[in-house]
Design an enzyme around this catalytic site. Sequence first.
Site, mmCIF file in Angstrom:
data_model
loop_
_atom_site.group_PDB
_atom_site.id
_atom_site.type_symbol
_atom_site.label_atom_id
_atom_site.label_comp_id
_atom_site.label_asym_id
_atom_site.label_seq_id
_atom_site.Cartn_x
_atom_site.Cartn_y
_atom_site.Cartn_z
ATOM 1 N N TYR A 1 15.467 22.313 -8.384
ATOM 2 C CA TYR A 1 15.865 21.469 -7.245
ATOM 3 C C TYR A 1 14.995 21.743 -6.016
ATOM 4 O O TYR A 1 14.320 20.835 -5.504
ATOM 5 C CB TYR A 1 17.350 21.733 -6.957
ATOM 6 N N ASP B 1 7.312 27.264 -14.948
ATOM 7 C CA ASP B 1 8.770 27.151 -15.102
ATOM 8 C C ASP B 1 9.113 27.330 -16.579
ATOM 9 O O ASP B 1 8.396 26.843 -17.453
ATOM 10 C CB ASP B 1 9.230 25.770 -14.616
ATOM 11 N N LYS C 1 20.944 32.097 -10.061
ATOM 12 C CA LYS C 1 21.544 32.036 -8.725
ATOM 13 C C LYS C 1 23.040 31.765 -8.675
ATOM 14 O O LYS C 1 23.556 31.411 -7.608
ATOM 15 C CB LYS C 1 20.813 30.970 -7.904
ATOM 16 N N ALA D 1 20.614 33.536 2.443
ATOM 17 C CA ALA D 1 21.476 34.037 3.513
ATOM 18 C C ALA D 1 22.601 34.904 2.977
ATOM 19 O O ALA D 1 23.255 35.612 3.742
ATOM 20 C CB ALA D 1 22.058 32.853 4.288
ATOM 21 N N TYR E 1 24.149 38.925 -7.575
ATOM 22 C CA TYR E 1 23.120 37.937 -7.222
ATOM 23 C C TYR E 1 22.507 38.265 -5.858
ATOM 24 O O TYR E 1 21.281 38.367 -5.715
ATOM 25 C CB TYR E 1 23.718 36.519 -7.217
ATOM 26 N N PHE F 1 19.785 29.148 4.097
ATOM 27 C CA PHE F 1 21.214 28.942 4.249
ATOM 28 C C PHE F 1 21.617 27.943 3.147
ATOM 29 O O PHE F 1 21.379 28.222 1.992
ATOM 30 C CB PHE F 1 21.555 28.612 5.710
ATOM 31 N N ASN G 1 28.895 24.125 -9.017
ATOM 32 C CA ASN G 1 29.543 25.184 -8.227
ATOM 33 C C ASN G 1 29.578 24.818 -6.759
ATOM 34 O O ASN G 1 30.470 25.237 -6.031
ATOM 35 C CB ASN G 1 28.724 26.492 -8.320
ATOM 36 N N ARG H 1 29.626 26.267 6.819
ATOM 37 C CA ARG H 1 28.305 26.707 6.381
ATOM 38 C C ARG H 1 27.232 25.968 7.178
ATOM 39 O O ARG H 1 27.487 24.932 7.794
ATOM 40 C CB ARG H 1 28.082 26.388 4.890
HETATM 41 N N1 UFG Z 1 33.493 24.495 -1.518
HETATM 42 C C1 UFG Z 1 34.625 23.731 -1.786
HETATM 43 N N2 UFG Z 1 34.680 23.058 -2.980
HETATM 44 C C2 UFG Z 1 33.675 23.127 -3.904
HETATM 45 C C3 UFG Z 1 32.540 23.920 -3.624
HETATM 46 C C4 UFG Z 1 32.480 24.595 -2.428
HETATM 47 O O1 UFG Z 1 35.562 23.656 -0.972
HETATM 48 O O2 UFG Z 1 33.808 22.490 -4.975
HETATM 49 C C5 UFG Z 1 33.402 25.176 -0.212
HETATM 50 C C6 UFG Z 1 33.219 26.679 -0.323
HETATM 51 O O3 UFG Z 1 34.469 27.325 -0.369
HETATM 52 C C7 UFG Z 1 32.422 26.974 0.961
HETATM 53 C C8 UFG Z 1 31.566 25.714 1.150
HETATM 54 O O4 UFG Z 1 32.235 24.679 0.405
HETATM 55 O O5 UFG Z 1 33.280 27.070 2.056
HETATM 56 C C9 UFG Z 1 30.152 25.855 0.617
HETATM 57 O O6 UFG Z 1 30.179 26.290 -0.736
HETATM 58 P P1 UFG Z 1 28.892 26.204 -1.679
HETATM 59 O O7 UFG Z 1 29.310 26.699 -3.032
HETATM 60 O O8 UFG Z 1 28.279 24.851 -1.601
HETATM 61 O O9 UFG Z 1 27.864 27.212 -1.011
HETATM 62 P P2 UFG Z 1 28.020 28.766 -0.645
HETATM 63 O O10 UFG Z 1 27.880 28.881 0.824
HETATM 64 O O11 UFG Z 1 29.202 29.361 -1.281
HETATM 65 O O12 UFG Z 1 26.767 29.422 -1.396
HETATM 66 C C10 UFG Z 1 25.464 28.859 -1.334
HETATM 67 C C11 UFG Z 1 24.767 29.151 -2.663
HETATM 68 C C12 UFG Z 1 24.533 30.621 -2.807
HETATM 69 C C13 UFG Z 1 23.779 31.134 -1.630
HETATM 70 C C14 UFG Z 1 24.478 30.770 -0.354
HETATM 71 C C15 UFG Z 1 23.603 31.152 0.797
HETATM 72 O O13 UFG Z 1 25.563 28.709 -3.742
HETATM 73 O O14 UFG Z 1 23.760 30.849 -3.974
HETATM 74 O O15 UFG Z 1 24.745 29.375 -0.295
HETATM 75 O O16 UFG Z 1 24.152 30.797 2.002
HETATM 76 F F1 UFG Z 1 23.656 32.451 -1.724
#
Ligand code: UFG
Length: 350
Positions: free
Chosen positions: A21, A41, A94, A135, A158, A187, A207, A240
């Site tokens: 991506y 890759d 990741k 981050a 990770y 971020f 995820n 975020r």
């Molecule tokens: N969230 C939801 N529903 C979902 C997915 C996420 O409510 O289906 C919420 C999470 O609880 C969080 C926010 O949306 O509050 C962002 O979640 P993400 O999973 O999109 O991103 P994260 O901040 O958890 O993590 C991402 C990457 C990591 C990386 C990080 C760095 O997945 O690999 O950003 O800031 F390390």
Amino acid sequence: MNSVKGSSRDGPVLVTGGAGYIGTHIGAALMKAGHRIVILDNFSNSTPLAVDRLNSLGLGCAELVEGDVHDEALLDRVFSADRFSGVIHLAGVKAVGESVAEPIRYYDINVGGALSLVAAMVRHQISRLIFSSTATVYGDPAKLPVAEDASLQPEHPYGRSKLMIEQMLQDVAAAQPWMRIMSLRYFNPVGAHPSGRIGEDPKGIPNNLFPYIAQTAVGVRDEVRVFGDDWPTPDGTGIRDYLHVMDVAEGHVAALTHLIDGGGKSGRNLAVNLGSGHGTSVLEVIRAFREATGREIPYRILGRRPGDVAAYWADPTYAERLFGWTAKLSMAEICRDHWNWQSANPDGYK
Ligand code: UFG
């Protein structure tokens, strides 16, 4: 082996994990800026179709090498073929939850892969390396916005694997002062190339929030699961720092230009945040997506997701001071471009 040694200003850039991506978007930005690129890759979480799409954008033709960064003989062949101007290292795994279940695999792929790559760079005297960090090395930050000198307390294998690589590169930079190494701490990269031809294509159930919202908007998922509305934030949902993946890509071009122009001479592995400096809550993201696309986004509030933190966003001023980069694209542009990609490709690259 008849090895080509040393970096040049004009040689190609090796992008490991370049079919993924973030990698395809970096490839687009590099080619637009006039660089030739070679993608390495192993397609463990990507597809050659993404490179075909990248090469159909009219920006140039990325050379594709299928293989793994652990493969020393392959790296020797790649680095012997040309005088590379630099390397951007994205290849790795990741998923936070997976890293807790399979730490050995995570350390092997991430730390072992980076070690193999940087050793090959030293063998071939390739000086410029930009490493894709995160981050999440900050853990649950004590102070907002998060600057680069905040304490580093990743909370899962990770994040620790990424921090270990940063530290390893720090030691390599000190021992090899001719090298120019920078770690970019992303971020939350989201959105897609404005063409709608390349974008995020997660395998299985996403995820992350953005692909989940986009798949809900297009009808692949029924409703967005909001993980907690009892966080200590104004609307109770997690905050975020989302930034457009093309801004992330431009950050790499600016960082590489800085290194090519002689920056990063300190013998240190410079660690630099790539963030927008703005925090957005989950409910604000859902609202912005609805406004940008006109689609209803049904959602349901669930309990908190283990391992999440309430809120963090970047202090992005160091990147601006060092190499003149700031995130330019708005949340509305992020949602528009992410939707553009998702609606044109409801099943991703398939
Ligand atoms: N969230 C939801 N529903 C979902 C997915 C996420 O409510 O289906 C919420 C999470 O609880 C969080 C926010 O949306 O509050 C962002 O979640 P993400 O999973 O999109 O991103 P994260 O901040 O958890 O993590 C991402 C990457 C990591 C990386 C990080 C760095 O997945 O690999 O950003 O800031 F390390």
